[in-house]
Motif scaffolding. Structure first.
Motif, short mmCIF file in Angstrom:
data_model
loop_
_atom_site.label_atom_id
_atom_site.label_comp_id
_atom_site.label_asym_id
_atom_site.label_seq_id
_atom_site.Cartn_x
_atom_site.Cartn_y
_atom_site.Cartn_z
N VAL A 66 0.77 -1.00 0.10
CA VAL A 66 -0.26 0.69 0.03
C VAL A 66 0.61 0.88 -0.15
CG1 VAL A 66 -0.72 -0.12 2.17
CG2 VAL A 66 -2.09 1.14 0.76
N LEU A 67 1.84 1.11 0.54
CA LEU A 67 2.90 2.60 0.33
C LEU A 67 3.59 2.72 -0.68
CD1 LEU A 67 4.79 1.75 4.60
CD2 LEU A 67 3.03 3.50 3.71
N ALA A 68 3.76 1.59 -1.45
CA ALA A 68 4.35 1.39 -2.97
C ALA A 68 3.49 2.08 -4.03
CB ALA A 68 4.75 0.49 -3.44
N SER A 69 2.30 1.86 -3.47
CA SER A 69 1.44 2.25 -4.64
C SER A 69 0.85 3.53 -5.08
CB SER A 69 -0.29 1.56 -4.08
OG SER A 69 -0.45 2.23 -2.71
N ILE A 70 1.20 4.66 -3.40
CA ILE A 70 0.74 5.92 -3.36
C ILE A 70 2.29 6.47 -3.23
CG2 ILE A 70 -1.26 5.63 -3.23
CD1 ILE A 70 -0.43 6.50 -0.47
N ASN A 71 3.18 5.53 -3.14
CA ASN A 71 5.11 6.54 -3.19
C ASN A 71 5.23 7.57 -1.88
OD1 ASN A 71 5.82 5.68 -6.30
ND2 ASN A 71 4.11 7.31 -6.52
N ILE A 72 5.02 6.11 -1.53
CA ILE A 72 5.29 6.82 0.42
C ILE A 72 6.13 6.28 1.12
CG2 ILE A 72 4.60 7.41 2.46
CD1 ILE A 72 1.68 8.36 1.40
N THR A 73 7.51 6.54 1.93
CA THR A 73 8.11 5.30 1.85
C THR A 73 8.22 5.80 4.01
OG1 THR A 73 9.89 7.18 2.40
CG2 THR A 73 9.78 5.47 -0.17
N GLN A 74 7.64 6.86 4.24
CA GLN A 74 7.66 6.14 5.57
C GLN A 74 6.21 7.22 6.05
OE1 GLN A 74 10.28 6.60 8.44
NE2 GLN A 74 10.82 5.11 6.37
N PRO A 75 5.44 6.60 6.69
CA PRO A 75 4.27 6.46 7.01
C PRO A 75 4.81 8.08 8.34
CG PRO A 75 4.00 4.62 7.74
CD PRO A 75 5.71 5.01 6.52
N ASP A 76 3.41 8.30 9.27
CA ASP A 76 4.27 8.88 9.86
C ASP A 76 3.29 8.57 11.33
OD1 ASP A 76 5.10 11.77 8.86
OD2 ASP A 76 3.00 12.38 8.30
N ALA A 77 2.56 7.47 11.26
CA ALA A 77 2.13 6.23 11.85
C ALA A 77 1.58 5.59 11.30
CB ALA A 77 1.00 7.01 12.51
N ILE A 78 2.30 3.54 12.38
CA ILE A 78 1.83 2.51 11.99
C ILE A 78 0.67 1.97 13.44
CG2 ILE A 78 2.59 0.27 12.20
CD1 ILE A 78 5.48 1.50 10.94
N ILE A 79 -0.66 2.19 12.78
CA ILE A 79 -1.64 1.63 13.93
C ILE A 79 -2.20 0.81 13.29
CG2 ILE A 79 -3.43 2.44 15.10
CD1 ILE A 79 -2.95 5.34 13.87
N VAL A 80 -2.63 -0.68 14.06
CA VAL A 80 -2.83 -2.01 13.80
C VAL A 80 -3.59 -2.47 14.35
CG1 VAL A 80 -1.52 -4.64 13.14
CG2 VAL A 80 -0.42 -2.84 12.68
N GLY A 81 -4.90 -3.20 14.32
CA GLY A 81 -5.53 -3.96 15.14
C GLY A 81 -5.21 -5.88 14.51
N THR A 82 -5.68 -6.53 16.21
CA THR A 82 -5.76 -8.02 15.83
C THR A 82 -5.55 -8.37 16.85
OG1 THR A 82 -3.70 -9.80 15.88
CG2 THR A 82 -3.31 -8.08 17.11
N GLY A 83 -6.83 -9.26 16.46
CA GLY A 83 -7.35 -10.04 17.35
C GLY A 83 -6.39 -10.94 18.51
N MET A 84 -5.32 -11.89 18.07
CA MET A 84 -4.80 -12.52 18.18
C MET A 84 -3.28 -13.03 18.35
SD MET A 84 -7.12 -15.03 19.30
CE MET A 84 -6.60 -17.15 19.47
N VAL A 163 -2.66 2.05 8.69
CA VAL A 163 -3.80 1.15 10.18
C VAL A 163 -3.62 0.55 8.97
CG1 VAL A 163 -5.16 2.81 8.57
CG2 VAL A 163 -5.77 2.18 10.34
N GLY A 164 -4.11 -0.49 10.08
CA GLY A 164 -4.45 -2.25 9.41
C GLY A 164 -5.10 -2.61 10.50
N GLY A 165 -5.67 -4.33 9.71
CA GLY A 165 -5.44 -5.51 10.98
C GLY A 165 -5.45 -6.50 9.96
N VAL A 166 -5.00 -7.66 11.10
CA VAL A 166 -4.45 -8.67 10.71
C VAL A 166 -4.39 -9.70 11.13
CG1 VAL A 166 -1.87 -7.86 11.91
CG2 VAL A 166 -2.12 -9.62 9.86
N ASP A 167 -4.69 -11.00 10.86
CA ASP A 167 -5.02 -11.65 12.17
C ASP A 167 -4.68 -13.41 11.15
OD1 ASP A 167 -6.22 -12.12 14.73
OD2 ASP A 167 -7.26 -10.53 13.79
N GLU A 168 -3.90 -14.38 11.76
CA GLU A 168 -3.61 -15.43 10.63
C GLU A 168 -4.70 -16.91 11.82
OE1 GLU A 168 0.20 -15.14 11.97
OE2 GLU A 168 0.48 -16.70 14.26
N ILE A 169 -4.61 -17.77 11.06
CA ILE A 169 -4.71 -19.00 11.31
C ILE A 169 -3.69 -20.24 12.19
CG2 ILE A 169 -4.97 -21.41 10.27
CD1 ILE A 169 -6.76 -20.01 8.53
#
Length: 354
Positions: A66-84, A163-169
Protein backbone atom coordinates in the motif's frame (compact mmCIF):
# COMPACT_ATOMS: atom_id res chain seq x y z
CA UNK A 1 -10.50 11.21 6.92
CA UNK A 2 -9.54 10.18 3.40
CA UNK A 3 -8.38 6.73 2.27
CA UNK A 4 -5.53 7.28 -0.19
CA UNK A 5 -4.17 3.74 -0.55
CA UNK A 6 -5.51 0.21 -0.04
CA UNK A 7 -4.05 -3.30 0.10
CA UNK A 8 -5.28 -6.69 1.27
CA UNK A 9 -4.05 -10.29 1.47
CA UNK A 10 -6.42 -13.15 2.25
CA UNK A 11 -7.81 -16.41 0.87
CA UNK A 12 -8.67 -14.81 -2.47
CA UNK A 13 -6.57 -13.93 -5.49
CA UNK A 14 -6.73 -10.16 -5.17
CA UNK A 15 -6.35 -8.41 -8.51
CA UNK A 16 -3.31 -6.18 -8.96
CA UNK A 17 -5.35 -4.08 -11.39
CA UNK A 18 -7.06 -0.90 -10.25
CA UNK A 19 -9.95 -1.78 -12.56
CA UNK A 20 -11.05 -5.09 -10.98
CA UNK A 21 -11.68 -6.71 -7.60
CA UNK A 22 -10.32 -10.24 -7.96
CA UNK A 23 -8.18 -12.37 -10.21
CA UNK A 24 -9.41 -15.96 -10.25
CA UNK A 25 -11.97 -16.40 -7.48
CA UNK A 26 -10.90 -19.24 -5.18
CA UNK A 27 -13.24 -22.05 -4.10
CA UNK A 28 -12.56 -24.04 -0.91
CA UNK A 29 -13.96 -27.37 0.28
CA UNK A 30 -12.54 -27.02 3.79
CA UNK A 31 -13.66 -24.84 6.72
CA UNK A 32 -10.09 -23.47 6.90
CA UNK A 33 -9.23 -20.74 4.36
CA UNK A 34 -5.52 -19.92 4.27
CA UNK A 35 -4.06 -16.89 2.54
CA UNK A 36 -3.71 -17.25 -1.23
CA UNK A 37 -0.71 -14.91 -1.67
CA UNK A 38 2.66 -16.65 -1.59
CA UNK A 39 5.21 -14.33 -3.24
CA UNK A 40 6.59 -13.07 0.07
CA UNK A 41 10.21 -13.18 -1.13
CA UNK A 42 9.53 -10.25 -3.41
CA UNK A 43 9.04 -8.05 -0.33
CA UNK A 44 11.00 -9.74 2.48
CA UNK A 45 14.58 -10.97 2.57
CA UNK A 46 14.73 -14.78 2.95
CA UNK A 47 16.90 -14.58 6.09
CA UNK A 48 14.35 -12.34 7.80
CA UNK A 49 11.37 -14.30 6.51
CA UNK A 50 12.50 -17.53 8.22
CA UNK A 51 11.85 -15.94 11.60
CA UNK A 52 8.48 -14.46 10.67
CA UNK A 53 5.09 -15.93 11.45
CA UNK A 54 2.30 -15.88 8.90
CA UNK A 55 0.71 -12.75 10.36
CA UNK A 56 4.02 -10.84 10.31
CA UNK A 57 4.67 -11.80 6.68
CA UNK A 58 1.14 -10.85 5.63
CA UNK A 59 1.30 -7.57 7.55
CA UNK A 60 4.71 -6.55 6.21
CA UNK A 61 3.74 -7.35 2.60
CA UNK A 62 0.32 -5.65 2.77
CA UNK A 63 1.89 -2.57 4.36
CA UNK A 64 4.72 -2.49 1.81
CA UNK A 65 2.29 -2.81 -1.11
CA UNK A 66 0.00 0.00 0.00
CA UNK A 67 2.88 2.40 0.69
CA UNK A 68 4.48 1.62 -2.67
CA UNK A 69 1.17 2.16 -4.47
CA UNK A 70 1.16 5.86 -3.52
CA UNK A 71 4.94 6.38 -3.37
CA UNK A 72 5.29 6.88 0.38
CA UNK A 73 8.43 5.55 2.05
CA UNK A 74 7.82 6.76 5.61
CA UNK A 75 4.35 6.90 7.18
CA UNK A 76 3.74 9.32 10.03
CA UNK A 77 2.21 6.56 12.15
CA UNK A 78 1.78 2.78 12.13
CA UNK A 79 -1.49 1.62 13.69
CA UNK A 80 -2.46 -2.07 13.72
CA UNK A 81 -5.46 -3.96 15.01
CA UNK A 82 -5.28 -7.70 15.73
CA UNK A 83 -7.50 -10.12 17.60
CA UNK A 84 -4.99 -12.91 18.23
CA UNK A 85 -1.60 -11.49 17.29
CA UNK A 86 1.10 -14.01 16.31
CA UNK A 87 -0.84 -16.97 17.69
CA UNK A 88 1.32 -19.70 16.12
CA UNK A 89 4.47 -18.40 17.80
CA UNK A 90 2.56 -18.16 21.09
CA UNK A 91 1.66 -21.84 20.72
CA UNK A 92 5.27 -22.81 19.98
CA UNK A 93 6.52 -20.88 23.01
CA UNK A 94 4.02 -22.58 25.32
CA UNK A 95 4.86 -26.00 23.85
CA UNK A 96 8.55 -25.39 24.51
CA UNK A 97 7.74 -24.23 28.03
CA UNK A 98 5.91 -27.47 28.77
CA UNK A 99 8.57 -29.61 27.09
CA UNK A 100 11.29 -28.02 29.21
CA UNK A 101 9.25 -28.53 32.40
CA UNK A 102 9.05 -24.75 32.76
CA UNK A 103 12.81 -24.44 32.65
CA UNK A 104 15.01 -21.89 30.93
CA UNK A 105 13.98 -21.07 27.38
CA UNK A 106 15.24 -18.96 24.51
CA UNK A 107 13.13 -15.78 24.62
CA UNK A 108 12.95 -15.54 20.80
CA UNK A 109 9.54 -17.16 20.34
CA UNK A 110 8.08 -15.14 23.20
CA UNK A 111 9.37 -11.89 21.67
CA UNK A 112 7.94 -12.89 18.29
CA UNK A 113 4.59 -13.89 19.74
CA UNK A 114 3.48 -10.59 21.28
CA UNK A 115 0.53 -8.83 19.68
CA UNK A 116 2.55 -5.77 18.66
CA UNK A 117 5.10 -7.84 16.71
CA UNK A 118 3.45 -7.03 13.36
CA UNK A 119 3.55 -3.27 13.90
CA UNK A 120 7.10 -3.55 15.21
CA UNK A 121 8.31 -5.58 12.23
CA UNK A 122 6.73 -3.13 9.79
CA UNK A 123 8.57 -0.30 11.54
CA UNK A 124 11.86 -2.24 11.41
CA UNK A 125 11.42 -2.96 7.71
CA UNK A 126 10.70 0.71 6.98
CA UNK A 127 13.18 2.08 9.56
CA UNK A 128 10.25 4.12 10.82
CA UNK A 129 10.47 5.69 14.31
CA UNK A 130 7.05 7.36 14.22
CA UNK A 131 4.04 6.67 16.45
CA UNK A 132 3.50 2.91 16.65
CA UNK A 133 0.41 1.39 18.25
CA UNK A 134 -1.36 -1.99 18.33
CA UNK A 135 -4.98 -2.44 19.41
CA UNK A 136 -6.33 -5.79 20.63
CA UNK A 137 -10.10 -5.46 20.92
CA UNK A 138 -11.52 -8.76 19.69
CA UNK A 139 -13.63 -8.39 16.56
CA UNK A 140 -13.46 -4.60 16.89
CA UNK A 141 -9.65 -4.50 16.69
CA UNK A 142 -9.49 -3.12 13.15
CA UNK A 143 -12.23 -0.60 13.87
CA UNK A 144 -10.41 0.59 17.00
CA UNK A 145 -7.18 1.07 15.04
CA UNK A 146 -9.15 2.94 12.38
CA UNK A 147 -10.74 5.13 15.06
CA UNK A 148 -7.28 6.05 16.38
CA UNK A 149 -6.23 7.06 12.87
CA UNK A 150 -9.51 8.96 12.44
CA UNK A 151 -8.86 11.04 15.57
CA UNK A 152 -5.25 11.69 14.57
CA UNK A 153 -6.32 12.83 11.11
CA UNK A 154 -8.54 15.47 12.73
CA UNK A 155 -5.77 16.87 14.92
CA UNK A 156 -3.15 16.87 12.16
CA UNK A 157 -4.52 16.81 8.63
CA UNK A 158 -1.32 16.60 6.58
CA UNK A 159 -0.02 13.34 8.04
CA UNK A 160 -0.01 10.00 6.19
CA UNK A 161 -1.10 7.26 8.59
CA UNK A 162 -0.63 3.54 7.93
CA UNK A 163 -3.51 1.62 9.51
CA UNK A 164 -4.54 -2.01 9.18
CA UNK A 165 -5.74 -5.26 10.66
CA UNK A 166 -4.14 -8.70 10.62
CA UNK A 167 -4.82 -12.18 12.01
CA UNK A 168 -3.48 -15.63 11.23
CA UNK A 169 -4.77 -19.20 11.34
CA UNK A 170 -3.41 -21.31 14.19
CA UNK A 171 -3.66 -25.10 14.39
CA UNK A 172 -4.54 -25.08 18.10
CA UNK A 173 -7.04 -22.25 17.74
CA UNK A 174 -8.82 -24.18 15.00
CA UNK A 175 -8.97 -27.27 17.22
CA UNK A 176 -10.46 -25.20 20.04
CA UNK A 177 -12.92 -23.53 17.65
CA UNK A 178 -13.96 -26.98 16.46
CA UNK A 179 -14.65 -28.11 20.02
CA UNK A 180 -16.46 -24.86 20.76
CA UNK A 181 -18.74 -25.18 17.73
CA UNK A 182 -17.28 -22.16 15.94
CA UNK A 183 -16.38 -24.16 12.79
CA UNK A 184 -18.75 -25.85 10.36
CA UNK A 185 -18.74 -29.66 10.70
CA UNK A 186 -20.47 -30.69 7.46
CA UNK A 187 -18.60 -33.48 5.64
CA UNK A 188 -18.89 -31.64 2.35
CA UNK A 189 -18.60 -27.88 2.49
CA UNK A 190 -18.13 -25.17 -0.11
CA UNK A 191 -17.33 -21.62 0.91
CA UNK A 192 -19.71 -20.20 -1.72
CA UNK A 193 -22.62 -22.06 -0.09
CA UNK A 194 -21.76 -20.72 3.36
CA UNK A 195 -25.19 -19.24 4.05
CA UNK A 196 -27.01 -22.38 2.89
CA UNK A 197 -25.91 -24.55 5.81
CA UNK A 198 -28.50 -24.44 8.58
CA UNK A 199 -25.93 -25.07 11.30
CA UNK A 200 -23.80 -23.33 13.89
CA UNK A 201 -20.24 -22.20 13.27
CA UNK A 202 -18.58 -20.73 10.23
CA UNK A 203 -15.39 -21.07 8.17
CA UNK A 204 -12.09 -19.79 9.52
CA UNK A 205 -9.80 -17.47 7.61
CA UNK A 206 -6.77 -15.24 7.89
CA UNK A 207 -5.53 -12.10 6.24
CA UNK A 208 -4.08 -8.61 6.43
CA UNK A 209 -5.62 -5.38 5.16
CA UNK A 210 -3.70 -2.10 5.26
CA UNK A 211 -4.57 1.43 4.25
CA UNK A 212 -2.91 4.83 4.05
CA UNK A 213 -5.24 7.51 5.39
CA UNK A 214 -4.92 11.24 5.84
CA UNK A 215 -6.91 14.28 6.89
CA UNK A 216 -6.28 15.77 3.46
CA UNK A 217 -7.83 14.64 0.22
CA UNK A 218 -5.41 13.80 -2.58
CA UNK A 219 -5.68 12.69 -6.19
CA UNK A 220 -5.60 8.93 -5.43
CA UNK A 221 -8.21 9.13 -2.64
CA UNK A 222 -10.63 6.18 -2.73
CA UNK A 223 -13.12 7.25 -0.11
CA UNK A 224 -13.86 9.45 2.84
CA UNK A 225 -14.43 7.86 6.27
CA UNK A 226 -17.24 9.83 7.86
CA UNK A 227 -17.74 7.99 11.14
CA UNK A 228 -16.93 4.85 13.15
CA UNK A 229 -18.76 3.40 16.14
CA UNK A 230 -18.32 0.21 18.16
CA UNK A 231 -20.46 -1.44 20.84
CA UNK A 232 -19.53 -4.34 23.07
CA UNK A 233 -23.03 -5.83 23.36
CA UNK A 234 -26.41 -5.08 21.78
CA UNK A 235 -29.74 -6.84 21.50
CA UNK A 236 -31.53 -6.88 18.15
CA UNK A 237 -33.87 -4.00 18.97
CA UNK A 238 -31.02 -1.98 20.40
CA UNK A 239 -29.03 -2.72 17.24
CA UNK A 240 -31.73 -1.20 15.02
CA UNK A 241 -31.89 1.93 17.19
CA UNK A 242 -28.10 2.30 17.19
CA UNK A 243 -28.00 1.99 13.40
CA UNK A 244 -30.66 4.66 12.95
CA UNK A 245 -29.01 6.96 15.50
CA UNK A 246 -25.65 6.46 13.80
CA UNK A 247 -27.12 7.61 10.50
CA UNK A 248 -29.02 10.47 12.12
CA UNK A 249 -25.84 11.71 13.81
CA UNK A 250 -24.30 11.97 10.35
CA UNK A 251 -27.42 13.71 8.96
CA UNK A 252 -28.41 10.67 6.90
CA UNK A 253 -31.37 8.33 6.62
CA UNK A 254 -31.60 4.75 5.34
CA UNK A 255 -32.59 6.17 1.94
CA UNK A 256 -29.15 7.78 1.67
CA UNK A 257 -27.33 4.42 1.93
CA UNK A 258 -26.43 3.10 -1.52
CA UNK A 259 -24.82 -0.17 -0.37
CA UNK A 260 -25.04 -2.08 2.93
CA UNK A 261 -22.10 -4.46 3.56
CA UNK A 262 -22.48 -6.87 6.46
CA UNK A 263 -20.56 -9.78 7.93
CA UNK A 264 -22.95 -12.74 7.58
CA UNK A 265 -20.90 -15.87 8.30
CA UNK A 266 -23.48 -18.66 8.18
CA UNK A 267 -23.72 -19.20 11.95
CA UNK A 268 -27.43 -19.69 12.65
CA UNK A 269 -26.93 -18.60 16.26
CA UNK A 270 -25.74 -15.10 15.37
CA UNK A 271 -26.64 -14.22 11.77
CA UNK A 272 -30.01 -13.02 13.08
CA UNK A 273 -28.29 -9.77 14.05
CA UNK A 274 -27.67 -9.14 10.35
CA UNK A 275 -31.11 -10.42 9.34
CA UNK A 276 -32.79 -8.01 11.75
CA UNK A 277 -31.37 -5.09 9.76
CA UNK A 278 -31.42 -6.69 6.31
CA UNK A 279 -35.12 -7.56 6.50
CA UNK A 280 -36.16 -4.28 8.11
CA UNK A 281 -34.61 -0.83 7.72
CA UNK A 282 -32.20 -1.83 4.92
CA UNK A 283 -34.51 -4.24 3.08
CA UNK A 284 -34.74 -2.05 -0.07
CA UNK A 285 -31.00 -1.40 -0.31
CA UNK A 286 -28.32 -3.43 -2.18
CA UNK A 287 -26.81 -5.82 0.40
CA UNK A 288 -23.40 -7.46 0.21
CA UNK A 289 -21.51 -10.03 2.27
CA UNK A 290 -17.89 -11.20 2.12
CA UNK A 291 -16.95 -13.88 4.65
CA UNK A 292 -17.68 -16.67 2.15
CA UNK A 293 -14.62 -15.32 0.30
CA UNK A 294 -12.13 -14.80 3.15
CA UNK A 295 -13.55 -16.68 6.13
CA UNK A 296 -14.28 -15.47 9.64
CA UNK A 297 -11.49 -13.96 11.73
CA UNK A 298 -11.21 -11.08 14.16
CA UNK A 299 -10.07 -8.50 11.61
CA UNK A 300 -12.00 -9.74 8.56
CA UNK A 301 -13.84 -6.40 8.55
CA UNK A 302 -10.62 -4.93 7.16
CA UNK A 303 -11.41 -6.79 3.93
CA UNK A 304 -14.94 -5.33 3.97
CA UNK A 305 -13.36 -1.88 4.27
CA UNK A 306 -11.11 -2.65 1.27
CA UNK A 307 -14.15 -3.89 -0.66
CA UNK A 308 -16.10 -0.70 0.09
CA UNK A 309 -13.20 1.48 -1.07
CA UNK A 310 -12.95 -0.46 -4.33
CA UNK A 311 -16.70 -0.19 -4.92
CA UNK A 312 -16.60 3.58 -4.46
CA UNK A 313 -13.66 3.81 -6.87
CA UNK A 314 -15.02 1.47 -9.58
CA UNK A 315 -18.70 2.37 -9.09
CA UNK A 316 -19.75 -1.26 -9.44
CA UNK A 317 -20.73 -4.13 -7.17
CA UNK A 318 -19.02 -7.55 -7.45
CA UNK A 319 -21.79 -10.00 -8.24
CA UNK A 320 -20.14 -12.69 -6.13
CA UNK A 321 -20.81 -10.61 -2.99
CA UNK A 322 -24.48 -9.79 -3.58
CA UNK A 323 -27.08 -10.95 -1.06
CA UNK A 324 -30.16 -9.54 -2.76
CA UNK A 325 -31.20 -8.42 -6.23
CA UNK A 326 -31.31 -4.68 -5.63
CA UNK A 327 -29.01 -2.40 -7.61
CA UNK A 328 -27.97 1.16 -6.75
CA UNK A 329 -30.40 3.66 -8.30
CA UNK A 330 -27.60 5.96 -9.43
CA UNK A 331 -23.93 6.46 -8.64
CA UNK A 332 -22.66 4.85 -5.43
CA UNK A 333 -21.93 7.62 -2.95
CA UNK A 334 -22.49 6.19 0.56
CA UNK A 335 -21.68 2.75 1.97
CA UNK A 336 -22.45 1.46 5.47
CA UNK A 337 -20.48 -1.44 6.97
CA UNK A 338 -21.79 -3.50 9.89
CA UNK A 339 -20.06 -6.41 11.62
CA UNK A 340 -20.34 -8.43 14.82
CA UNK A 341 -18.81 -11.62 16.20
CA UNK A 342 -20.81 -14.11 18.27
CA UNK A 343 -23.23 -11.38 19.29
CA UNK A 344 -20.48 -9.07 20.56
CA UNK A 345 -18.18 -6.35 19.23
CA UNK A 346 -20.72 -4.66 17.00
CA UNK A 347 -19.31 -2.00 14.67
CA UNK A 348 -20.50 0.52 12.10
CA UNK A 349 -18.28 2.26 9.56
CA UNK A 350 -19.63 4.94 7.22
CA UNK A 351 -17.80 5.70 3.97
CA UNK A 352 -18.61 8.15 1.22
CA UNK A 353 -17.24 8.88 -2.21
CA UNK A 354 -14.74 11.72 -2.35
Amino acid sequence: MFVNGISTLNAQDISSSEESFFGEVQTYSSPILKTYFSDFRKYIKPAAMRRMSSSVKMGVVAASKVLASINITQPDAIIVGTGMGCKTDSDVFLENLLASNEGLLSPTKFIQSTHNTVAGQIALQLKCKAYNMTFVQGAASFETALLDAFLQSISSKNRHLLVGGVDEISKYSNELHQLDGQLKTEQEICNFNLLDYASTGSISGEGASFFVVSGEKSEPSYASVKDIETYNQLDKEGLKNKALNFLKKNELSTDDIDVFICGNNGDVNYDDFYHSLQSDIFSQIPQLYYKHLVGEFYTSSGFAFWLACKILRLQEIPEICQLNNFKPNSSIKTILLYNQYKGRDHSFILLQAC
